[in-house]
Design a protein around this motif. Structure first.
Motif, short mmCIF file in Angstrom:
data_model
loop_
_atom_site.label_atom_id
_atom_site.label_comp_id
_atom_site.label_asym_id
_atom_site.label_seq_id
_atom_site.Cartn_x
_atom_site.Cartn_y
_atom_site.Cartn_z
N MET A 1 0.85 -1.20 0.00
CA MET A 1 0.00 0.00 0.00
C MET A 1 0.88 1.24 0.00
SD MET A 1 -2.61 1.13 3.03
CE MET A 1 -2.65 2.85 3.49
N LYS A 2 0.63 2.10 -0.98
CA LYS A 2 1.37 3.36 -1.04
C LYS A 2 0.69 4.37 -0.12
CE LYS A 2 1.06 3.57 -5.56
NZ LYS A 2 1.17 4.15 -6.90
N PRO A 3 1.42 4.97 0.83
CA PRO A 3 0.77 5.87 1.79
C PRO A 3 0.08 7.06 1.13
CG PRO A 3 3.17 5.96 1.98
CD PRO A 3 2.85 4.81 1.09
N GLU A 4 0.65 7.57 0.03
CA GLU A 4 0.08 8.78 -0.56
C GLU A 4 -1.25 8.52 -1.25
OE1 GLU A 4 2.86 7.18 -3.81
OE2 GLU A 4 2.72 7.14 -1.64
N THR A 5 -1.63 7.28 -1.47
CA THR A 5 -2.92 6.99 -2.11
C THR A 5 -3.96 6.51 -1.10
OG1 THR A 5 -2.26 4.76 -2.68
CG2 THR A 5 -1.87 6.45 -4.33
N ARG A 6 -3.58 6.39 0.19
CA ARG A 6 -4.52 6.08 1.27
C ARG A 6 -5.41 4.87 0.98
NH1 ARG A 6 -6.39 11.27 4.63
NH2 ARG A 6 -7.61 9.64 5.54
N ASN A 7 -4.83 3.90 0.30
CA ASN A 7 -5.56 2.65 0.07
C ASN A 7 -6.89 2.85 -0.67
OD1 ASN A 7 -5.57 -0.11 0.18
ND2 ASN A 7 -6.60 -0.22 2.17
N LEU A 8 -6.88 3.69 -1.67
CA LEU A 8 -8.08 3.86 -2.49
C LEU A 8 -8.40 2.56 -3.20
CD1 LEU A 8 -7.55 7.35 -4.13
CD2 LEU A 8 -8.44 6.79 -1.88
N LYS A 9 -9.68 2.31 -3.37
CA LYS A 9 -10.08 1.05 -4.00
C LYS A 9 -11.00 1.30 -5.20
CE LYS A 9 -10.02 -1.75 0.24
NZ LYS A 9 -10.00 -0.67 1.28
N GLY A 28 -11.37 6.21 1.65
CA GLY A 28 -9.99 6.66 1.55
C GLY A 28 -9.76 8.15 1.42
N GLY A 29 -10.83 8.94 1.30
CA GLY A 29 -10.64 10.37 1.08
C GLY A 29 -10.58 11.18 2.36
N TYR A 30 -10.52 12.50 2.21
CA TYR A 30 -10.34 13.43 3.33
C TYR A 30 -11.65 14.08 3.80
CZ TYR A 30 -5.35 13.27 2.21
OH TYR A 30 -4.06 12.86 1.99
N SER A 31 -12.71 13.96 3.06
CA SER A 31 -13.93 14.71 3.41
C SER A 31 -14.59 14.17 4.67
CB SER A 31 -14.93 14.65 2.25
OG SER A 31 -14.38 15.28 1.11
N ARG A 32 -15.21 15.08 5.42
CA ARG A 32 -15.91 14.73 6.65
C ARG A 32 -17.39 14.49 6.36
NH1 ARG A 32 -13.03 16.28 11.16
NH2 ARG A 32 -11.01 17.21 10.70
N PRO A 33 -18.10 13.83 7.28
CA PRO A 33 -19.54 13.62 7.10
C PRO A 33 -20.26 14.96 6.86
CG PRO A 33 -18.74 12.35 8.96
CD PRO A 33 -17.60 13.24 8.52
N PRO A 34 -21.31 14.96 6.02
CA PRO A 34 -21.91 13.79 5.35
C PRO A 34 -21.28 13.44 4.01
CG PRO A 34 -23.21 15.73 4.88
CD PRO A 34 -22.07 16.19 5.76
N VAL A 51 -11.94 18.48 -1.11
CA VAL A 51 -12.29 17.97 -2.45
C VAL A 51 -11.05 17.99 -3.34
CG1 VAL A 51 -13.78 18.27 -4.46
CG2 VAL A 51 -14.66 18.77 -2.17
N ASP A 52 -10.29 19.08 -3.27
CA ASP A 52 -9.07 19.16 -4.09
C ASP A 52 -8.06 18.09 -3.68
OD1 ASP A 52 -10.14 21.28 -5.45
OD2 ASP A 52 -9.06 22.82 -4.31
N ALA A 53 -7.95 17.87 -2.38
CA ALA A 53 -7.02 16.84 -1.89
C ALA A 53 -7.47 15.45 -2.35
CB ALA A 53 -6.92 16.90 -0.38
N ASN A 54 -8.78 15.22 -2.33
CA ASN A 54 -9.31 13.94 -2.81
C ASN A 54 -8.98 13.72 -4.29
OD1 ASN A 54 -10.47 13.48 -0.32
ND2 ASN A 54 -12.49 14.26 -0.93
N PHE A 55 -9.13 14.79 -5.05
CA PHE A 55 -8.84 14.71 -6.49
C PHE A 55 -7.37 14.37 -6.73
CE2 PHE A 55 -7.62 16.87 -10.49
CZ PHE A 55 -8.40 16.14 -11.36
N THR A 232 -24.60 2.56 0.39
CA THR A 232 -24.05 3.87 0.78
C THR A 232 -22.78 3.72 1.60
OG1 THR A 232 -25.54 3.87 2.67
CG2 THR A 232 -26.25 5.10 0.73
N ASP A 233 -22.45 2.49 2.05
CA ASP A 233 -21.16 2.27 2.69
C ASP A 233 -20.03 2.45 1.67
OD1 ASP A 233 -22.32 0.09 1.40
OD2 ASP A 233 -21.25 -1.41 2.60
N ASP A 234 -20.29 2.09 0.43
CA ASP A 234 -19.25 2.16 -0.61
C ASP A 234 -19.39 3.34 -1.57
OD1 ASP A 234 -17.83 -0.13 0.18
OD2 ASP A 234 -19.20 -1.45 -0.92
N PHE A 235 -20.63 3.81 -1.78
CA PHE A 235 -20.86 4.84 -2.78
C PHE A 235 -21.73 5.96 -2.21
CE2 PHE A 235 -20.03 0.96 -5.10
CZ PHE A 235 -19.06 1.39 -5.99
#
Ligand SMILES: [Zn+2]
Length: 258
Positions: A1-9, A28-34, A51-55, A232-235
């Motif tokens: 697992m590459k740390p900079e990709t935070r285990n995106l799937k 795997g992203g940075y956004s907070r609920p919801p 959002v920019d960090a996620n991108f 909604t757990d995944d998407f």
């Protein structure tokens, strides 16, 4: 697992082997609920920094320069944008279909119940991406993208492979009479696209898009069969989360080696 990709799937599909592609889950992203966590939507109230960090995370996971990612402002229409190195832009063009033949350019769109449509023609070497909720479906986004690939690149529809990605399934997609009336105009035989067995009316986006692809002559059609509202757990799901949610991202492009 590459740390900079935070285990995106991201989901990938064998039918699209030979492209760079992925439909990202919300993990795997940075956004907070919801909007937790890998939200690509800038217009849903989330912190733009997240959002920019996620991108950037997604671009790193796809090994792609963010400056080489093209994305439109999605408007529930059927216009198709031919993306080139000269006209590449991010959320300026209004379009719900995109095509390109230039290696290294990635096409990107955002979803939360609408249907991601990923196209690949390995013979001419071209890709496409589409966004179809019920309004786009009634305007035949699938047919518009296939036509654009045929007209622009000389694609034979029989060579085109299409993945119909995660979106709200007929299990969950209650609709009103407006959708039925539009379907009567758009489809010769709309009744099988609706399930009325639950005392309401539910629309089958997957089958509607599959039928349009078949009518356009698409050679291989893959339906992912994943309902965003059930998962909604995944998407992200606009319906299931009552409009307070993010957007997941789909990407496709040709590899530089092609
Ligand atoms: Zn469902």
């Amino acid at each position: 697992m590459k740390p900079e990709t935070r285990n995106l799937k991201p989901l990938t599909f064998p039918a699209l082997a030979g492209t760079i592609h992925g439909i990202f889950t919300r993990h795997g992203g940075y956004s907070r609920p919801p909007w937790h966590g890998l939200n690509f939507g800038h217009l849903v109230g989330d912190d733009p920094t997240a959002v920019d960090a996620n991108f950037r995370l997604a671009c790193a996971a796809l090994n792609t320069d963010p400056a080489r990612v093209a994305s439109p402002f999605q408007v529930h229409g059927n216009r198709v944008w031919h993306v080139t190195a000269e006209n590449i832009s991010f959320r300026r063009e209004r379009a719900d279909g995109m095509i390109t033949r230039e290696p290294g350019i990635l096409l990107h769109m955002r979803f939360a119940d609408c249907t991601p449509l990923l196209f690949f023609d390995p013979v001419v070497g071209a890709v496409g991406l589409g966004h179809a909720g019920w309004r786009g479906t009634m305007q035949n986004v699938v047919g518009a993208v296939v036509q654009a690939m045929t007209d622009t690149f000389g694609s034979n529809p029989a060579d085109i492979r299409l993945v119909i990605g995660p979106s709200i399934g007929v299990c969950c997609y209650q609709v009103g009479e407006d959708v039925w009336r539009a379907a009567v105009q758009a489809f010769a035989d709309p009744a099988p696209l609706f399930d009325r067995s639950h005392g309401d009316m539910r629309f089958n986006l997957w089958e509607a898009n599959r039928r349009q692809a078949e009518a356009a002559g698409v050679g291989e059609i893959v339906v992912s069969g994943i309902c965003t509202s059930c998962h909604t757990d995944d998407f992200f799901s606009h319906r299931a989360e009552h409009g307070k949610t993010g957007r997941f991202g789909a990407f496709i492009g040709l590899t530089n080696s092609e």
